[in-house]
Design an enzyme around this catalytic site. Structure first.
Site, PDB file in Angstrom:
ATOM      1  N   HIS A  69     -12.602  30.049 131.094  1.00  0.00           N
ATOM      2  CA  HIS A  69     -14.117  29.599 130.674  1.00  0.00           C
ATOM      3  C   HIS A  69     -14.725  30.864 129.776  1.00  0.00           C
ATOM      4  O   HIS A  69     -15.391  30.570 129.060  1.00  0.00           O
ATOM      5  CB  HIS A  69     -14.937  28.892 131.815  1.00  0.00           C
ATOM      6  CG  HIS A  69     -16.235  28.843 131.462  1.00  0.00           C
ATOM      7  ND1 HIS A  69     -17.408  29.845 132.043  1.00  0.00           N
ATOM      8  CD2 HIS A  69     -17.045  27.983 130.974  1.00  0.00           C
ATOM      9  CE1 HIS A  69     -18.422  29.487 131.645  1.00  0.00           C
ATOM     10  NE2 HIS A  69     -18.366  28.206 131.095  1.00  0.00           N
ATOM     11  N   GLU A  72     -13.459  31.273 126.806  1.00  0.00           N
ATOM     12  CA  GLU A  72     -14.027  30.248 125.446  1.00  0.00           C
ATOM     13  C   GLU A  72     -15.239  30.790 124.993  1.00  0.00           C
ATOM     14  O   GLU A  72     -15.361  30.893 123.728  1.00  0.00           O
ATOM     15  CB  GLU A  72     -14.047  28.981 126.295  1.00  0.00           C
ATOM     16  CG  GLU A  72     -14.807  27.790 125.545  1.00  0.00           C
ATOM     17  CD  GLU A  72     -15.761  27.231 126.279  1.00  0.00           C
ATOM     18  OE1 GLU A  72     -16.712  27.046 125.697  1.00  0.00           O
ATOM     19  OE2 GLU A  72     -15.451  26.500 127.461  1.00  0.00           O
ATOM     20  N   HIS A  73     -16.041  31.508 125.888  1.00  0.00           N
ATOM     21  CA  HIS A  73     -17.508  31.919 125.475  1.00  0.00           C
ATOM     22  C   HIS A  73     -17.032  33.211 124.544  1.00  0.00           C
ATOM     23  O   HIS A  73     -17.886  33.256 123.595  1.00  0.00           O
ATOM     24  CB  HIS A  73     -18.151  32.176 126.587  1.00  0.00           C
ATOM     25  CG  HIS A  73     -19.029  31.459 127.365  1.00  0.00           C
ATOM     26  ND1 HIS A  73     -20.320  31.541 127.536  1.00  0.00           N
ATOM     27  CD2 HIS A  73     -18.792  30.202 127.907  1.00  0.00           C
ATOM     28  CE1 HIS A  73     -21.037  30.466 128.044  1.00  0.00           C
ATOM     29  NE2 HIS A  73     -19.789  29.680 128.425  1.00  0.00           N
ATOM     30  N   GLU A 145     -25.381  31.142 134.354  1.00  0.00           N
ATOM     31  CA  GLU A 145     -24.829  29.661 134.069  1.00  0.00           C
ATOM     32  C   GLU A 145     -24.265  29.250 135.425  1.00  0.00           C
ATOM     33  O   GLU A 145     -24.619  27.913 135.806  1.00  0.00           O
ATOM     34  CB  GLU A 145     -23.498  29.607 133.074  1.00  0.00           C
ATOM     35  CG  GLU A 145     -23.109  28.359 132.843  1.00  0.00           C
ATOM     36  CD  GLU A 145     -22.224  28.280 131.717  1.00  0.00           C
ATOM     37  OE1 GLU A 145     -21.104  27.422 131.877  1.00  0.00           O
ATOM     38  OE2 GLU A 145     -22.093  29.075 130.871  1.00  0.00           O
TER      39      GLU A 145
END
Length: 430
Positions: A69, A72-73, A145
């Protein structure tokens, strides 16, 4: 490369496909009467893949939870400091990305300038740029997040359930990791994962919409930057997972207005992919609609007794090495909901399933598949998800028609058992 062509005898849909010398799989479904086009560029790499052996190496690599993840960012950071979203906006494209348990995908939708948007997609996904400074800066953003998810009732009821169903498998670990785990992510780790899982031989691109296949292929061929496919598969390493669940109940208090619940049934029939996996998916999808659809006895009983509201749904999640059914909703008495569901399932084990219900619901499932073709985004995403499980989504009908009532009965006996089930509840803070 040359694209091969297939035409579905059932839907009339056309599929153009091929494998580039880089190893990249290319799949294009033209829809001439549609205004919107959608492209998804994905890799077989998700949050569960934190232990692996790189092709050509012998040592096991272990990376922190949440790194897929995180990567991906970071892919949106460009070497020249430009903003990827500005580039898509220039061409009228709407771009996004997501990371799931088993895949990471980058995508865009647009009604014009498809070639320019596609070239932009190919360019930035093949242009990693990580520095220790930028990685540390991102830790604060993703940490925020993660803390947001920690307060999200729907998110927590789901992952709490997975921690009930699974003892060891990393599917029980939250996709973004923890604040602690991401603090160990470095630029070197990100490059290691990128160079392993973003090798084009581990990736595919699916395009659905008002496009010319040959024009799309030309953009793809011109946009490929590396042509060094792995000669062997990436070895992903997962811990042994027992058939038994970890625990049958968990609850947590959060700021929700009404108790939320999720009931899960752990799939113990795993270890295969392809058409066999698709057939299982169809069988369980039919069963979930037979057991928990709005016309089912269970749904009517729960609704009439005021135990559920309209926020009630059932779903099946599948992968070759794990799977689970989930039933979710809101209720003032989640434990009573669970008790009734188990009681009713036990009754069905005794009296049997209805063949008439099976025939009716099977047609409903086929109708849902056909309707999925009307949404270019849903269709392309489902196509890629199936592709990464070695399933030919274009061959859905042949597998669908092979599903019999006897198959569904056998699957019900195996899958919907109390000892494989668990209940997760999020209660309001008093």
């Amino acid at each position: 490369m040359e694209l091969q062509k297939r035409i579905s005898e059932i839907t009339g849909e056309e599929l153009y496909f091929g494998k580039h010398s880089s190893g990249l799989g290319v799949y294009i479904v033209p829809k001439k009467d549609y205004s919107k086009s959608y492209a998804i560029f994905g890799t077989r790499y998700g949050s569960v893949d934190s232990k692996f052996v790189v092709p050509g190496e012998s040592e096991l690599t272990e990376v922190p939870d949440g790194i897929a993840h995180y990567l991906e960012h970071k892919m949106f950071d460009q070497p020249d400091g430009s903003n990827v979203f500005d580039k898509f906006s220039k061409y009228g494209g709407n771009a996004n990305a997501f990371t799931s348990f088993n895949m990471t995908a980058y995508l865009f939708s647009a009604t014009s300038n498809i070639k320019e948007n596609l070239a932009t997609l190919l360019d930035y996904v093949q242009s990693p740029h990580f520095t220790d400074e930028s990685v540390q800066k991102e830790q604060g953003i993703i940490g925020q997040e993660i803390r947001m998810y920690d307060d999200n009732g729907g998110w927590k009821v789901f992952f709490n359930l997975l921690n009930c169903l699974y003892k060891n498998h990393p599917v029980r670990t939250e996709i973004a990791g923890t604040v602690e785990s991401i603090s160990h992510i470095t630029a070197d780790y990100l490059y290691k994962c990128y160079n392993t899982f973003y090798n084009l031989s581990n990736m595919s691109i699916v395009i659905v919409g008002n496009v010319n296949p040959q024009e799309m292929l030309e953009v793809i061929e011109n946009g490929i930057k590396k042509n060094e496919p792995f000669e062997e598969e990436i070895k992903k390493v997962y811990p042994d997972e027992p058939k038994e669940i970890a625990k049958s109940y968990v609850e947590q208090k959060l700021s929700v207005s009404i108790p939320m619940f999720m009931i899960g049934f752990k799939d113990t029939d795993t270890g295969y992919s392809g058409e066999k996996l698709l057939k299982k998916n169809i069988e369980i999808t039919i069963l979930l609609k037979m057991l928990f659809g709005k016309s089912s006895k269970i749904y009517q009983k729960l609704y009439e007794e005021g135990l559920i509201n309209s926020n009630f749904a059932a779903d099946y999640t599948m992968q070759p090495d794990y799977g689970f059914s989930s039933i979710e909703g809101e209720s003032k008495n989640p434990k009573k909901v669970y008790e009734i569901i188990i009681e009713e399932i036990e009754k069905i084990h005794s009296i049997g399933l209805s063949k008439d219900d099976f025939e009716r619901i099977k047609k409903v499932v086929w109708g849902r598949y056909i309707r999925s073709h009307n949404d270019v985004e849903d269709y392309a995403t489902a196509f890629m998800q199936m592709l990464f499980m070695d399933i030919d989504y274009f061959n859905y009908y042949d597998v669908y028609k092979s599903v019999t009532f006897e198959d569904v009965v056998k699957r019900f006996e195996q899958h919907f058992r109390k000892e494989n089930s668990a209940l997760s509840v999020v209660n309001p803070i008093q």
